[in-house]
Enzyme design. Structure first.
Site, PDB file in Angstrom:
ATOM      1  N   VAL A  84       0.273   4.741   4.968  1.00 19.23           N
ATOM      2  CA  VAL A  84      -0.334   3.650   5.741  1.00 19.23           C
ATOM      3  C   VAL A  84       0.757   2.652   6.173  1.00 19.23           C
ATOM      4  O   VAL A  84       0.670   2.062   7.250  1.00 19.23           O
ATOM      5  CB  VAL A  84      -1.479   2.969   4.953  1.00 19.23           C
ATOM      6  CG1 VAL A  84      -2.081   1.831   5.762  1.00 19.23           C
ATOM      7  CG2 VAL A  84      -2.564   3.987   4.597  1.00 19.23           C
ATOM      8  N   GLY A  85       1.804   2.524   5.358  1.00 20.17           N
ATOM      9  CA  GLY A  85       2.927   1.657   5.732  1.00 20.17           C
ATOM     10  C   GLY A  85       3.492   2.050   7.093  1.00 20.17           C
ATOM     11  O   GLY A  85       3.839   1.191   7.915  1.00 20.17           O
ATOM     12  N   GLY A 137       0.837  -1.206   0.000  1.00 19.99           N
ATOM     13  CA  GLY A 137       0.000   0.000   0.000  1.00 19.99           C
ATOM     14  C   GLY A 137       0.865   1.246   0.000  1.00 19.99           C
ATOM     15  O   GLY A 137       2.025   1.223  -0.405  1.00 19.99           O
ATOM     16  N   SER A 138       0.292   2.321   0.491  1.00 21.11           N
ATOM     17  CA  SER A 138       0.989   3.615   0.424  1.00 21.11           C
ATOM     18  C   SER A 138       2.016   3.755   1.556  1.00 21.11           C
ATOM     19  O   SER A 138       1.873   3.129   2.615  1.00 21.11           O
ATOM     20  CB  SER A 138      -0.047   4.737   0.547  1.00 21.11           C
ATOM     21  OG  SER A 138      -0.726   4.595   1.776  1.00 21.11           O
ATOM     22  N   PRO A 139       3.023   4.618   1.367  1.00 19.36           N
ATOM     23  CA  PRO A 139       3.988   4.851   2.450  1.00 19.36           C
ATOM     24  C   PRO A 139       3.317   5.390   3.713  1.00 19.36           C
ATOM     25  O   PRO A 139       3.717   5.022   4.825  1.00 19.36           O
ATOM     26  CB  PRO A 139       4.938   5.897   1.846  1.00 19.36           C
ATOM     27  CG  PRO A 139       4.821   5.710   0.367  1.00 19.36           C
ATOM     28  CD  PRO A 139       3.407   5.292   0.106  1.00 19.36           C
ATOM     29  N   GLU A 174       5.568  -3.251   1.087  1.00 25.33           N
ATOM     30  CA  GLU A 174       5.667  -3.002  -0.359  1.00 25.33           C
ATOM     31  C   GLU A 174       4.932  -1.697  -0.609  1.00 25.33           C
ATOM     32  O   GLU A 174       3.697  -1.667  -0.633  1.00 25.33           O
ATOM     33  CB  GLU A 174       5.019  -4.162  -1.134  1.00 25.33           C
ATOM     34  CG  GLU A 174       5.724  -5.496  -0.966  1.00 25.33           C
ATOM     35  CD  GLU A 174       6.991  -5.604  -1.815  1.00 25.33           C
ATOM     36  OE1 GLU A 174       7.166  -4.810  -2.760  1.00 25.33           O
ATOM     37  OE2 GLU A 174       7.819  -6.473  -1.524  1.00 25.33           O
ATOM     38  N   CYS A 202       2.016   0.771  -9.007  1.00 25.54           N
ATOM     39  CA  CYS A 202       3.064   1.305  -8.130  1.00 25.54           C
ATOM     40  C   CYS A 202       4.387   1.524  -8.854  1.00 25.54           C
ATOM     41  O   CYS A 202       5.180   2.355  -8.454  1.00 25.54           O
ATOM     42  CB  CYS A 202       3.270   0.362  -6.949  1.00 25.54           C
ATOM     43  SG  CYS A 202       3.642  -1.325  -7.478  1.00 25.54           S
TER      44      CYS A 202
HETATM   45  P1  NAD Z   1      -3.502   2.246   1.045  1.00 28.87           P
HETATM   46  O1  NAD Z   1      -2.221   2.356   1.772  1.00 28.87           O
HETATM   47  O2  NAD Z   1      -4.483   3.346   1.187  1.00 28.87           O
HETATM   48  O3  NAD Z   1      -4.277   0.898   1.489  1.00 28.87           O
HETATM   49  C1  NAD Z   1      -3.664  -0.371   1.496  1.00 28.87           C
HETATM   50  C2  NAD Z   1      -4.369  -1.271   2.496  1.00 28.87           C
HETATM   51  O4  NAD Z   1      -4.264  -0.695   3.792  1.00 28.87           O
HETATM   52  C3  NAD Z   1      -5.857  -1.473   2.235  1.00 28.87           C
HETATM   53  O5  NAD Z   1      -6.197  -2.836   2.476  1.00 28.87           O
HETATM   54  C4  NAD Z   1      -6.515  -0.578   3.255  1.00 28.87           C
HETATM   55  O6  NAD Z   1      -7.755  -1.073   3.694  1.00 28.87           O
HETATM   56  C5  NAD Z   1      -5.531  -0.566   4.397  1.00 28.87           C
HETATM   57  N1  NAD Z   1      -5.554   0.708   5.149  1.00 28.87           N
HETATM   58  C6  NAD Z   1      -5.815   1.945   4.673  1.00 28.87           C
HETATM   59  N2  NAD Z   1      -5.717   2.861   5.655  1.00 28.87           N
HETATM   60  C7  NAD Z   1      -5.368   2.175   6.774  1.00 28.87           C
HETATM   61  C8  NAD Z   1      -5.111   2.569   8.126  1.00 28.87           C
HETATM   62  N3  NAD Z   1      -5.198   3.838   8.520  1.00 28.87           N
HETATM   63  N4  NAD Z   1      -4.777   1.610   9.001  1.00 28.87           N
HETATM   64  C9  NAD Z   1      -4.687   0.319   8.633  1.00 28.87           C
HETATM   65  N5  NAD Z   1      -4.928  -0.103   7.358  1.00 28.87           N
HETATM   66  C10 NAD Z   1      -5.266   0.806   6.457  1.00 28.87           C
HETATM   67  O7  NAD Z   1      -3.119   1.987  -0.473  1.00 28.87           O
HETATM   68  P2  NAD Z   1      -4.074   1.850  -1.733  1.00 28.87           P
HETATM   69  O8  NAD Z   1      -4.704   3.176  -2.021  1.00 28.87           O
HETATM   70  O9  NAD Z   1      -4.965   0.675  -1.567  1.00 28.87           O
HETATM   71  O10 NAD Z   1      -2.989   1.502  -2.859  1.00 28.87           O
HETATM   72  C11 NAD Z   1      -2.202   2.477  -3.471  1.00 28.87           C
HETATM   73  C12 NAD Z   1      -0.809   2.568  -2.886  1.00 28.87           C
HETATM   74  O11 NAD Z   1      -0.222   1.267  -2.823  1.00 28.87           O
HETATM   75  C13 NAD Z   1       0.134   3.383  -3.748  1.00 28.87           C
HETATM   76  O12 NAD Z   1       0.960   4.170  -2.948  1.00 28.87           O
HETATM   77  C14 NAD Z   1       0.940   2.330  -4.488  1.00 28.87           C
HETATM   78  O13 NAD Z   1       2.181   2.784  -4.971  1.00 28.87           O
HETATM   79  C15 NAD Z   1       1.067   1.278  -3.446  1.00 28.87           C
HETATM   80  N6  NAD Z   1       1.326  -0.021  -4.048  1.00 28.87           N
HETATM   81  C16 NAD Z   1       2.546  -0.594  -3.867  1.00 28.87           C
HETATM   82  C17 NAD Z   1       2.825  -1.814  -4.472  1.00 28.87           C
HETATM   83  C18 NAD Z   1       4.154  -2.510  -4.308  1.00 28.87           C
HETATM   84  O14 NAD Z   1       4.237  -3.689  -4.657  1.00 28.87           O
HETATM   85  N7  NAD Z   1       5.192  -1.861  -3.807  1.00 28.87           N
HETATM   86  C19 NAD Z   1       1.855  -2.432  -5.249  1.00 28.87           C
HETATM   87  C20 NAD Z   1       0.629  -1.802  -5.408  1.00 28.87           C
HETATM   88  C21 NAD Z   1       0.381  -0.612  -4.794  1.00 28.87           C
END
Ligand code: NAD
Length: 464
Positions: free
Chosen positions: A194-195, A190-192, A212, A246
């Site tokens: 939320v990471g 997911g995003s940095p 990731e 991503c």
């Molecule tokens: P996101 O970080 O918003 O969400 C990812 C997951 O986290 C979802 O399942 C969501 O329900 C959960 N989440 C969201 N907010 C949360 C919180 N506050 N606490 C706990 N969990 C939470 O990301 P997104 O919008 O779903 O995806 C887009 C992002 O993911 C982009 O930054 C993209 O670059 C990245 N991404 C990275 C890869 C990789 O392999 N490196 C692959 C795909 C996407």
């Protein structure tokens, strides 16, 4: 108050220790094969459910959601026996008489949190690694692609017992609750932003993490590049999944002598690969992301940016056409963030060192692309930048090369996925040292330290 997911966690933990921990490689392979069969038999259903979420076409689903998983399973099936075999390591002279090896033990109960942009691939890819390593898993798919999330839940329920693999669906509150559990590993995509939340929650239990994450992937085109070839590959890699990838190129840095010709080639390629008459392409996933992108476009234009091509939007359908932007600087709003949509800004440069300097002042990207026929420039860029992945004269496909580690560095990620690297991520690399019973060389240096022992210790410290 007791965590509502604690009973599920406890049942997985018990099952892991009683059965899964020592599951044979053949048992794991059998599970992977049943997963592959399910995917094969339900190809149509997978395509339909992903289409319902954001109108992703069948070919894109096959290429970007199903094929990478089949490859990952095939590689695990053929290599697990080798990866999981204890590996003997060398014995230093001072340890003579001992034997040492690395054993691969499954980490335990793990959590996979996935994003919406490749909603099937990014849930099931890490699941393959977790099954291969012998872990139990709770999967939390993205709430923004609910049809795919339902499909994944159905697949997992049909194939596995909950005490081994389970799916929990839900929003941020649900994930926050799940994250309180003492997992043995968390694999988050997911995003940095939320990471960081995930890593903080993991730190409460000292849970290891794979993160990731995303990033702003630079694409450099030097004065030696073949522009038609570069444009074909960039248009494909950027506008696949409507730019919601991503590792999509985030912006182009082209040598000033090549800028005009590159623009022409990019426009031509967009016309070929995404003709205006064809509206059957992946949509922006929801109205929030659509507004984010159109606001970014408006902000870019109001601060001097120019639309070179595209820019057509349809709010009703969350549709934004492939769009090229020029006349921006590194101060422009669009240069500051991960675009994650079908907008591609083009900057020009005259001096490669300055480009590298600019890239190195920003967060380390997940991917960096170089289009150049000059070995010297290719190496200069490789040696002077840091990124999770780099592709030369190509975009995006490094993800699908399962023999390469996939992941970011710092802001773009921690840890690596795919193939053997994914297997390691879900395994504890346990060091095992076996010593002789009775006389050992090391006993010669146990205290009390006589003059002879002191000399011996000095000798061992510097000479052995
Ligand atoms: P996101 O970080 O918003 O969400 C990812 C997951 O986290 C979802 O399942 C969501 O329900 C959960 N989440 C969201 N907010 C949360 C919180 N506050 N606490 C706990 N969990 C939470 O990301 P997104 O919008 O779903 O995806 C887009 C992002 O993911 C982009 O930054 C993209 O670059 C990245 N991404 C990275 C890869 C990789 O392999 N490196 C692959 C795909 C996407």
């Amino acid at each position: 108050m007791k965590n509502q997911f604690q009973p599920l966690f406890d049942s997985q933990n018990k099952h892991f220790h009683n059965e899964l921990k020592n599951s044979s490689i053949n048992e794991r392979i059998k599970k992977l094969k049943s997963l592959k069969n399910w995917i094969k038999q339900n190809e149509k259903l997978i395509c339909e459910e992903i289409y319902k979420d954001f109108e992703k076409g069948k070919e894109e689903v096959l290429l970007s959601e199903i094929k990478p998983i089949i490859d990952e399973i095939n590689q695990n099936v053929s290599q697990l026996g080798i990866w999981s075999k204890p590996k003997r390591v060398e014995t230093p002279l001072a340890f003579i008489g001992t034997k040492s090896e690395i054993r691969y033990e499954p980490k335990g109960v793990t959590l996979i949190i996935a994003p919406w942009n490749y909603p099937f691939n990014l849930c099931i890819g890490p699941l393959v690694s977790a099954i291969g390593a012998g872990c139990s898993v709770i999967i939390k798919p993205s709430e923004h692609t609910p049809n795919t999330a339902n499909l994944i839940e159905r697949m997992v329920t049909e194939l596995f017992d909950k005490k081994e693999i389970a799916v929990i669906q839900g929003n941020v509150e649900v994930t926050t609750e799940i994250l309180k559990l003492p997992f043995n590993h968390i694999f988050f995509t997911g995003s940095p932003q939320v990471g960081k939340i995930v890593m903080k929650a993991a730190s409460e239990n000292l849970t290891s993490v794979t993160l990731e994450l995303g990033g702003r992937n630079p694409t450099i085109i030097d004065e030696t590049a073949n522009l038609k070839d570069a444009a074909q590959k960039i248009v494909w890699g950027k506008f696949l999944n409507s730019g919601q990838t991503c590792i999509a190129p985030n912006y182009i840095y082209v040598h000033e002598n090549q800028a005009q010709k590159l623009t022409e080639q990019l426009i031509e390629q967009i016309k070929i690969q995404y003709p205006k008459s064809d509206r059957t392409r992946t949509k922006i996933v929801n109205s929030n992301h659509f507004s984010r992108l159109t606001d970014l476009l408006d902000k870019t234009i109001s601060t001097g940016g120019k639309i070179l091509y595209g820019g057509e939007k349809d709010e009703e359908f969350n549709f934004l056409s492939p769009t090229l932007i020029s006349d921006i600087t590194i101060e422009s709003p669009i240069f500051q963030e991960e675009i994650f949509g079908p907008i591609l800004p083009i900057l020009t440069y005259s001096n490669l060192e300055e480009v590298i300097d600019t890239i190195n002042k920003t967060e380390k990207p997940l991917a960096l692309y170089v289009f150049s026929k000059s070995r010297k420039n290719q190496n200069y860029i490789l040696d002077n930048t840091s990124s999770g992945t780099t592709a030369i004269n190509e975009t995006t496909i490094q993800f699908a090369q399962t023999h390469l580690p996939f992941g970011g560095v710092n802001n773009s990620g921690i840890g690596k996925a795919h193939g053997e690297f994914g297997f390691h991520e879900f395994s504890n690399l346990k060091s095992v040292l076996k010593q002789r019973v009775g006389l050992t060389t090391l006993k010669m240096i146990y205290p009390h330290y006589t003059n002879f022992k002191k000399k011996l210790i000095r000798f061992i410290s510097f000479r052995l």
